[in-house]
Design a protein around this motif. Structure first.
Motif, PDB file in Angstrom:
ATOM      1  N   ARG A  22       0.824  -1.221   0.000  1.00 29.44           N
ATOM      2  CA  ARG A  22       0.000   0.000   0.000  1.00 29.44           C
ATOM      3  C   ARG A  22       0.851   1.261   0.000  1.00 29.44           C
ATOM      4  NH1 ARG A  22      -4.707  -1.338  -2.165  1.00 29.44           N
ATOM      5  NH2 ARG A  22      -5.666  -3.090  -1.058  1.00 29.44           N
ATOM      6  N   MET A  23       1.996   1.233   0.669  1.00 26.33           N
ATOM      7  CA  MET A  23       2.882   2.404   0.658  1.00 26.33           C
ATOM      8  C   MET A  23       3.378   2.670  -0.768  1.00 26.33           C
ATOM      9  SD  MET A  23       5.084   1.733   4.110  1.00 26.33           S
ATOM     10  CE  MET A  23       4.591   2.496   5.670  1.00 26.33           C
ATOM     11  N   GLY A  24       3.778   1.609  -1.449  1.00 28.20           N
ATOM     12  CA  GLY A  24       4.235   1.747  -2.838  1.00 28.20           C
ATOM     13  C   GLY A  24       3.106   2.244  -3.738  1.00 28.20           C
ATOM     14  N   GLU A  25       1.933   1.668  -3.527  1.00 26.31           N
ATOM     15  CA  GLU A  25       0.761   2.071  -4.323  1.00 26.31           C
ATOM     16  C   GLU A  25       0.464   3.565  -4.134  1.00 26.31           C
ATOM     17  OE1 GLU A  25      -3.448  -0.038  -4.663  1.00 26.31           O
ATOM     18  OE2 GLU A  25      -3.238   0.950  -2.727  1.00 26.31           O
ATOM     19  N   GLU A 127       1.907  12.388   6.438  1.00 27.27           N
ATOM     20  CA  GLU A 127       0.587  12.250   7.075  1.00 27.27           C
ATOM     21  C   GLU A 127      -0.349  11.434   6.182  1.00 27.27           C
ATOM     22  OE1 GLU A 127       0.495  16.521   9.516  1.00 27.27           O
ATOM     23  OE2 GLU A 127      -0.423  16.382   7.541  1.00 27.27           O
ATOM     24  N   ASP A 128      -0.420  11.825   4.913  1.00 30.58           N
ATOM     25  CA  ASP A 128      -1.315  11.123   3.983  1.00 30.58           C
ATOM     26  C   ASP A 128      -0.905   9.660   3.807  1.00 30.58           C
ATOM     27  OD1 ASP A 128      -2.782  13.408   3.625  1.00 30.58           O
ATOM     28  OD2 ASP A 128      -1.881  13.944   1.696  1.00 30.58           O
ATOM     29  N   LEU A 129       0.391   9.436   3.704  1.00 23.89           N
ATOM     30  CA  LEU A 129       0.907   8.072   3.504  1.00 23.89           C
ATOM     31  C   LEU A 129       0.570   7.170   4.692  1.00 23.89           C
ATOM     32  CD1 LEU A 129       2.897   6.036   2.018  1.00 23.89           C
ATOM     33  CD2 LEU A 129       4.714   7.068   3.362  1.00 23.89           C
ATOM     34  N   ILE A 130       0.782   7.679   5.895  1.00 18.81           N
ATOM     35  CA  ILE A 130       0.520   6.886   7.110  1.00 18.81           C
ATOM     36  C   ILE A 130      -0.982   6.610   7.230  1.00 18.81           C
ATOM     37  CG2 ILE A 130       0.575   6.961   9.663  1.00 18.81           C
ATOM     38  CD1 ILE A 130       3.400   6.746   8.776  1.00 18.81           C
ATOM     39  N   ILE A 131      -1.791   7.645   7.019  1.00 17.89           N
ATOM     40  CA  ILE A 131      -3.243   7.481   7.173  1.00 17.89           C
ATOM     41  C   ILE A 131      -3.788   6.521   6.110  1.00 17.89           C
ATOM     42  CG2 ILE A 131      -5.470   8.701   6.960  1.00 17.89           C
ATOM     43  CD1 ILE A 131      -4.047  11.113   8.350  1.00 17.89           C
ATOM     44  N   LYS A 135      -5.476   2.905   6.970  1.00 10.98           N
ATOM     45  CA  LYS A 135      -6.865   2.610   6.560  1.00 10.98           C
ATOM     46  C   LYS A 135      -6.936   1.307   5.782  1.00 10.98           C
ATOM     47  CE  LYS A 135      -9.133   7.107   6.499  1.00 10.98           C
ATOM     48  NZ  LYS A 135      -9.261   8.357   5.728  1.00 10.98           N
ATOM     49  N   LYS A 136      -6.008   1.122   4.863  1.00 14.79           N
ATOM     50  CA  LYS A 136      -5.992  -0.107   4.053  1.00 14.79           C
ATOM     51  C   LYS A 136      -5.722  -1.322   4.950  1.00 14.79           C
ATOM     52  CE  LYS A 136      -6.964   1.477   0.014  1.00 14.79           C
ATOM     53  NZ  LYS A 136      -8.228   1.082  -0.624  1.00 14.79           N
ATOM     54  N   LEU A 137      -4.859  -1.158   5.930  1.00 10.38           N
ATOM     55  CA  LEU A 137      -4.575  -2.278   6.847  1.00 10.38           C
ATOM     56  C   LEU A 137      -5.811  -2.606   7.682  1.00 10.38           C
ATOM     57  CD1 LEU A 137      -0.937  -1.401   8.037  1.00 10.38           C
ATOM     58  CD2 LEU A 137      -1.644  -3.112   6.355  1.00 10.38           C
ATOM     59  N   GLU A 138      -6.509  -1.551   8.114  1.00 10.34           N
ATOM     60  CA  GLU A 138      -7.722  -1.774   8.914  1.00 10.34           C
ATOM     61  C   GLU A 138      -8.789  -2.506   8.094  1.00 10.34           C
ATOM     62  OE1 GLU A 138     -10.031   1.695  10.073  1.00 10.34           O
ATOM     63  OE2 GLU A 138     -10.365   0.796  12.043  1.00 10.34           O
ATOM     64  N   LYS A 151      -5.240  -0.477  21.023  1.00  5.93           N
ATOM     65  CA  LYS A 151      -5.158   0.987  20.914  1.00  5.93           C
ATOM     66  C   LYS A 151      -5.156   1.467  19.465  1.00  5.93           C
ATOM     67  CE  LYS A 151      -2.698   1.548  25.240  1.00  5.93           C
ATOM     68  NZ  LYS A 151      -1.375   1.172  25.753  1.00  5.93           N
ATOM     69  N   PHE A 152      -5.144   0.541  18.516  1.00  4.71           N
ATOM     70  CA  PHE A 152      -5.082   0.930  17.103  1.00  4.71           C
ATOM     71  C   PHE A 152      -6.242   1.856  16.718  1.00  4.71           C
ATOM     72  CE2 PHE A 152      -6.310   0.548  12.683  1.00  4.71           C
ATOM     73  CZ  PHE A 152      -5.119   0.586  11.995  1.00  4.71           C
ATOM     74  N   HIS A 153      -5.918   2.987  16.142  1.00  4.51           N
ATOM     75  CA  HIS A 153      -6.936   3.850  15.537  1.00  4.51           C
ATOM     76  C   HIS A 153      -6.249   4.722  14.490  1.00  4.51           C
ATOM     77  CE1 HIS A 153      -5.211   6.411  18.717  1.00  4.51           C
ATOM     78  NE2 HIS A 153      -5.431   7.387  17.883  1.00  4.51           N
ATOM     79  N   ILE A 154      -7.051   5.241  13.566  1.00  5.66           N
ATOM     80  CA  ILE A 154      -6.471   6.038  12.470  1.00  5.66           C
ATOM     81  C   ILE A 154      -6.301   7.479  12.948  1.00  5.66           C
ATOM     82  CG2 ILE A 154      -6.744   6.720  10.053  1.00  5.66           C
ATOM     83  CD1 ILE A 154      -6.998   3.731  10.163  1.00  5.66           C
ATOM     84  N   PRO A 155      -5.087   8.007  12.895  1.00  6.05           N
ATOM     85  CA  PRO A 155      -4.874   9.406  13.329  1.00  6.05           C
ATOM     86  C   PRO A 155      -5.453  10.401  12.324  1.00  6.05           C
ATOM     87  CG  PRO A 155      -2.827   8.456  12.486  1.00  6.05           C
ATOM     88  CD  PRO A 155      -3.849   7.368  12.433  1.00  6.05           C
ATOM     89  N   LYS A 156      -5.632  11.629  12.803  1.00  5.73           N
ATOM     90  CA  LYS A 156      -6.180  12.677  11.928  1.00  5.73           C
ATOM     91  C   LYS A 156      -5.095  13.670  11.540  1.00  5.73           C
ATOM     92  CE  LYS A 156     -11.014  12.633  13.237  1.00  5.73           C
ATOM     93  NZ  LYS A 156     -10.958  11.472  14.145  1.00  5.73           N
ATOM     94  N   LYS A 157      -5.279  14.262  10.357  1.00  6.52           N
ATOM     95  CA  LYS A 157      -4.410  15.348   9.896  1.00  6.52           C
ATOM     96  C   LYS A 157      -4.833  16.655  10.509  1.00  6.52           C
ATOM     97  CE  LYS A 157      -2.952  16.279   5.671  1.00  6.52           C
ATOM     98  NZ  LYS A 157      -2.495  16.240   4.287  1.00  6.52           N
ATOM     99  N   PRO A 158      -3.964  17.601  10.755  1.00  6.21           N
ATOM    100  CA  PRO A 158      -2.505  17.473  10.723  1.00  6.21           C
ATOM    101  C   PRO A 158      -1.986  16.852  12.018  1.00  6.21           C
ATOM    102  CG  PRO A 158      -3.115  19.715  11.331  1.00  6.21           C
ATOM    103  CD  PRO A 158      -4.406  18.968  11.110  1.00  6.21           C
TER     104      PRO A 158
END
Ligand code: AMP
Ligand code: MG
Length: 300
Positions: A22-25, A127-131, A135-138, A151-158
């Motif tokens: 997903r990072m490469g994508e 930020e965009d790459l991590i989020i 999301k794809k992993l979730e 504790k896993f949750h998707i962080p928000k920008k910024p």
């Protein structure tokens, strides 16, 4: 290491494999070109901390094993304006790092660089790459991830930006770990002082701090990414090397290329094993890859 050992779950590698995909994508969708890793070169990152030498004698000279591809990234930008590499790095870390739970002597970083970019461009991209990746992993592994890491949750920008020196003043020398334990979301430490970094991160106009950053994961997982704007002008690079007491003769390969002209750029490197550890809340980084090698030991 085998999957029967309780410490490593089969799904860990499936999550890691998906993260890499997903990072490469994501980066391709933003116009990046993936280049192949450099494993040996007369030129590699000097690092700002001491590690054992990893050099191979060859043809009357020496090759170094790659500690990071920072300089090759700068040179590659002559051909392509946006590049990334899943770059295997060998850093023969000293034994004092043995119990850090976040150091391996062989690891992979997603190393990326953009021509004419600013630090802010890279912060925004990371930020965009991590989020995106989270999301794809979730979507694919949500049940497993949340069972392993509640504790896993998707962080928000910024993500929060914290100045290095202000944090140090407020929390003392251990500020990075204190903040990492206190926070529930990843944050950036920015404006890192010149003594803390290699010569190639760009000095800001105040002459004290650099136009650079670390990404710090929450829950005590600590640093997961470093980067910044880069020095690219010959005179400034010489000055910075002298500040570090570097022997300029050793840097012939690099300085010749700098004289020909380096593109202005910014970039960063994200450790894949540390990212995996953070996503899954793993106690030790050794559980975030196959054939893990910890500082101070010999392993398969
Ligand atoms: P650096 O530019 O030296 O900070 O390296 C970039 C990233 O690679 C770091 O932020 C970490 O995520 C990762 N990294 C660096 N050194 C190691 C190590 N010894 N073991 C595992 N990951 C590392
Ligand atoms: Mg770093």
């Amino acid at each position: 290491m085998n999957f029967e050992e309780e410490s490593m779950k089969k799904e860990t590698l499936e999550v890691q494999s998906e993260a890499i995909f997903r990072m490469g994508e994501f980066l391709r969708s933003r116009g990046f070109v993936e280049i192949l890793p450099v494993i040996i070169s007369p030129l590699t990152d000097p690092l700002n901390h001491s590690v054992y030498d990893a050099r191979i004698p060859y043809g009357g000279g020496y090759y170094s094993l790659t500690k990071s591809m920072i300089f090759h990234k700068q040179l590659a930008l002559r051909e392509y304006p946006k590049i990334f590499i899943f770059s295997p790095n060998v850093r023969l870390e000293r034994e004092d790092k043995k119990d850090s739970r976040r150091h391996l002597i062989e690891f992979v970083q997603l190393d990326l660089e953009i021509k004419d970019a600013t630090r802010e461009d890279i912060l925004d991209l990371v930020e965009d790459l991590i989020i995106y990746t989270m999301k794809k992993l979730e979507e694919k592994f949500g049940d497993f991830i949340k069972a392993t890491n509640p504790k896993f949750h998707i962080p928000k920008k910024p993500f929060e930006r914290i100045k290095f020196l202000e944090a140090k003043e407020k929390y003392g020398n251990d500020f990075e770990m204190i903040l990492s334990r206190e926070r529930n979301d990843p944050f950036f430490l920015i404006d890192i002082p010149i003594e803390e970094r290699e010569f190639y991160d760009r000095l800001s106009d105040d002459g004290k701090t650099l136009i650079d950053m670390d990404l710090i994961y929450p829950y005590g997982f600590g640093e997961g990414m470093s980067g910044g704007e880069r020095e690219y002008e010959y005179e400034r690079i010489i000055k910075r090397m002298k500040f570090k007491n570097m022997n300029l003769q050793d840097w012939d390969w690099y300085l010749k290329e700098v004289k020909k002209g380096l593109p202005r750029s910014a970039g960063c490197g994200i450790g894949i094993e540390r990212f995996t550890r953070f996503i899954l809340g793993l106690e030790n980084i050794k559980d975030a890859r196959l054939f893990a090698k910890l500082p101070g030991e010999i392993a398969l």
